[in-house]
Design a protein around this motif. Structure first.
Motif, PDB file in Angstrom:
ATOM      1  N   ALA A 152      41.848  48.781  43.997  1.00 49.44           N
ATOM      2  CA  ALA A 152      42.182  48.309  42.646  1.00 49.44           C
ATOM      3  C   ALA A 152      41.554  46.712  42.695  1.00 49.44           C
ATOM      4  O   ALA A 152      40.982  46.560  41.512  1.00 49.44           O
ATOM      5  CB  ALA A 152      43.821  47.912  42.733  1.00 49.44           C
ATOM      6  N   GLU A 153      41.353  45.963  43.627  1.00 52.82           N
ATOM      7  CA  GLU A 153      41.069  44.919  43.555  1.00 52.82           C
ATOM      8  C   GLU A 153      39.532  44.804  43.577  1.00 52.82           C
ATOM      9  O   GLU A 153      38.845  43.635  42.877  1.00 52.82           O
ATOM     10  CB  GLU A 153      41.229  43.789  44.732  1.00 52.82           C
ATOM     11  N   GLU A 154      38.812  45.893  43.515  1.00 50.54           N
ATOM     12  CA  GLU A 154      37.380  45.964  43.246  1.00 50.54           C
ATOM     13  C   GLU A 154      36.931  46.035  41.816  1.00 50.54           C
ATOM     14  O   GLU A 154      35.786  46.099  41.483  1.00 50.54           O
ATOM     15  CB  GLU A 154      36.956  47.327  44.223  1.00 50.54           C
ATOM     16  N   LEU A 155      37.563  46.669  40.987  1.00 48.44           N
ATOM     17  CA  LEU A 155      37.705  46.906  39.727  1.00 48.44           C
ATOM     18  C   LEU A 155      37.379  45.915  38.826  1.00 48.44           C
ATOM     19  O   LEU A 155      38.238  45.011  38.723  1.00 48.44           O
ATOM     20  CB  LEU A 155      38.687  47.955  39.018  1.00 48.44           C
ATOM     21  N   GLY A 173      44.762  40.469  40.239  1.00 42.84           N
ATOM     22  CA  GLY A 173      45.667  41.358  40.113  1.00 42.84           C
ATOM     23  C   GLY A 173      45.992  41.647  38.454  1.00 42.84           C
ATOM     24  O   GLY A 173      45.235  41.159  37.615  1.00 42.84           O
ATOM     25  N   ARG A 174      47.395  42.059  38.443  1.00 40.73           N
ATOM     26  CA  ARG A 174      47.611  42.244  36.934  1.00 40.73           C
ATOM     27  C   ARG A 174      47.549  40.923  35.968  1.00 40.73           C
ATOM     28  O   ARG A 174      47.114  41.382  34.759  1.00 40.73           O
ATOM     29  CB  ARG A 174      49.329  42.884  37.033  1.00 40.73           C
ATOM     30  N   LEU A 175      48.147  39.947  36.428  1.00 39.45           N
ATOM     31  CA  LEU A 175      47.944  38.784  35.585  1.00 39.45           C
ATOM     32  C   LEU A 175      46.323  38.212  35.614  1.00 39.45           C
ATOM     33  O   LEU A 175      46.322  37.956  34.256  1.00 39.45           O
ATOM     34  CB  LEU A 175      48.577  37.648  36.285  1.00 39.45           C
ATOM     35  N   SER A 176      45.639  38.458  36.253  1.00 37.89           N
ATOM     36  CA  SER A 176      44.170  38.098  36.045  1.00 37.89           C
ATOM     37  C   SER A 176      43.601  38.922  34.966  1.00 37.89           C
ATOM     38  O   SER A 176      42.998  38.639  34.013  1.00 37.89           O
ATOM     39  CB  SER A 176      43.464  38.341  37.150  1.00 37.89           C
ATOM     40  N   ILE A 177      43.823  40.552  35.012  1.00 35.11           N
ATOM     41  CA  ILE A 177      43.307  41.214  34.246  1.00 35.11           C
ATOM     42  C   ILE A 177      43.882  41.222  32.767  1.00 35.11           C
ATOM     43  O   ILE A 177      43.131  41.063  31.916  1.00 35.11           O
ATOM     44  CB  ILE A 177      43.355  42.749  34.699  1.00 35.11           C
ATOM     45  N   THR A 179      50.138  50.232  38.523  1.00 32.63           N
ATOM     46  CA  THR A 179      50.259  51.543  39.223  1.00 32.63           C
ATOM     47  C   THR A 179      49.149  51.155  40.489  1.00 32.63           C
ATOM     48  O   THR A 179      49.471  51.408  41.608  1.00 32.63           O
ATOM     49  CB  THR A 179      50.188  52.594  38.710  1.00 32.63           C
ATOM     50  N   ALA A 180      47.938  50.718  40.025  1.00 34.11           N
ATOM     51  CA  ALA A 180      46.874  50.416  41.050  1.00 34.11           C
ATOM     52  C   ALA A 180      47.253  49.407  42.000  1.00 34.11           C
ATOM     53  O   ALA A 180      46.736  49.486  43.254  1.00 34.11           O
ATOM     54  CB  ALA A 180      45.770  50.321  40.329  1.00 34.11           C
ATOM     55  N   ALA A 194      44.479  57.711  45.607  1.00 33.99           N
ATOM     56  CA  ALA A 194      46.052  57.662  46.179  1.00 33.99           C
ATOM     57  C   ALA A 194      46.773  57.052  45.202  1.00 33.99           C
ATOM     58  O   ALA A 194      47.826  57.347  44.975  1.00 33.99           O
ATOM     59  CB  ALA A 194      46.116  57.569  47.606  1.00 33.99           C
ATOM     60  N   SER A 195      46.485  55.606  45.072  1.00 33.60           N
ATOM     61  CA  SER A 195      47.410  54.953  44.372  1.00 33.60           C
ATOM     62  C   SER A 195      47.585  55.320  42.795  1.00 33.60           C
ATOM     63  O   SER A 195      48.699  54.592  42.548  1.00 33.60           O
ATOM     64  CB  SER A 195      46.856  53.412  44.571  1.00 33.60           C
ATOM     65  N   LEU A 196      46.662  55.923  42.364  1.00 33.57           N
ATOM     66  CA  LEU A 196      47.044  56.196  41.081  1.00 33.57           C
ATOM     67  C   LEU A 196      47.689  57.888  40.857  1.00 33.57           C
ATOM     68  O   LEU A 196      47.972  58.029  39.561  1.00 33.57           O
ATOM     69  CB  LEU A 196      45.854  56.368  40.178  1.00 33.57           C
ATOM     70  N   LYS A 197      48.049  58.296  42.051  1.00 27.93           N
ATOM     71  CA  LYS A 197      48.494  59.602  41.779  1.00 27.93           C
ATOM     72  C   LYS A 197      49.844  59.799  40.951  1.00 27.93           C
ATOM     73  O   LYS A 197      49.849  60.730  40.197  1.00 27.93           O
ATOM     74  CB  LYS A 197      48.861  60.242  43.065  1.00 27.93           C
TER      75      LYS A 197
END
Length: 278
Positions: A259-262, A167-171, A224-225, A235-238
């Motif tokens: 999100a988790e696939e990117l 998630g956010r912290l990983s990225i 957001t993702a 949908a999640s980024l709309k």
């Protein structure tokens, strides 16, 4: 009885000063000398180096850092009860230790550090993530960060795509630093034992981030993702505005992905497309 540095064993220090770990401060004292020594060795040689330690408590890890050869150690301790035992450590190590009774979330490290430093810390669980984010945003001040987290947070920092912890912290962590999990520590090593296993993570700041991106925009896109991580990105980024599917296509990302696939690189690419369209 004394240890090699001439100071009493930590358990005796805790008893003689009547120190009890405060839950409100997220304290758990690490008494195992083998483990404190192992943590202090994670950054590599500390001989001649400057180190910043957060939440030293009675000084177990502090003593290990000094014994490993740190030339200058600045310890930030919020709990006034720990200042007396830390003063004993400072006296035993001939002025190499400076103890500041401050709140680590509020201090300005740039005013403390005249050169790049290593951070080594058994972080209080309740402030570990905000402190990490603070340091990541000022990573140019640090040579390395060897930090102990509860295992759940360590998992999030080191997680790979397509895993639950990613998630956010990983990225953000992996974009700005080279991140490696060092080892886990059993609750039994602490006084009092926490309810969770701890994990030591080492982060080495990158001179430049691994991929081009603007940090505030990347944070916004990632938040957001993952705010609706079960939804497809289209949908999640709309809520970010703009032609979402067109933006995803320009970034080379399939709109039906989640999100988790990117990868970190894909999130950076996506944030750059959003930045250029603002």
């Amino acid at each position: 009885m004394t240890d090699e540095d001439g100071l009493p064993p930590l358990r005796d220090v805790i008893n003689s000063y009547g120190l009890r770990a405060e839950k409100s401060l997220g304290q758990n004292f690490l008494l195992d000398l083998n483990l404190t020594g192992r943590i202090a060795r994670c950054p590599g040689s500390l001989v001649g180096e400057t180190v910043l330690e957060i939440g030293p408590g009675p000084g177990g890890l502090t003593r290990a850092i000094l014994a490993a050869g740190a030339e200058k150690l600045i310890a930030i301790e919020k709990d006034t009860r720990c200042l007396a035992p830390l003063a004993d450590v400072a006296a035993a190590y001939d002025g190499r230790l400076t103890v500041l009774n401050e709140d680590a979330l509020k201090i300005d490290e740039s005013a403390l550090l005249s050169e790049k430093a290593h951070i080594i810390a058994n972080l209080p669980y309740n402030v570990a993530t905000p402190l990490l984010i603070k340091w990541l945003k000022n990573r140019e001040r640090y040579k390395s960060m060897t930090l102990m987290f509860q295992k759940e947070v360590g998992d999030r920092i080191t997680a790979e795509p397509r895993t639950k912890a990613y998630g956010r912290l990983s990225i953000i962590s992996q974009w700005l630093c080279r991140v490696t999990r060092q080892f886990d520590i059993s609750p039994k090593a602490f006084t009092p034992p926490p309810k969770v296993t701890s994990t030591v993570v080492k982060l080495i700041p990158r001179e430049t981030p691994e991929f081009p991106a603007d940090l505030p925009i990347l944070e916004k896109v990632v938040a957001t993702a993952f705010g609706q991580r079960r939804k497809m990105l289209r949908a999640s980024l709309k809520s970010l505005g703009g032609p979402t599917e067109e933006i995803l296509a320009e970034a080379g990302i399939i709109p039906t992905q989640r999100a988790e696939e990117l990868s970190v690189e894909e999130f950076c690419r996506l944030s750059e497309v959003y930045r250029k369209r603002q």
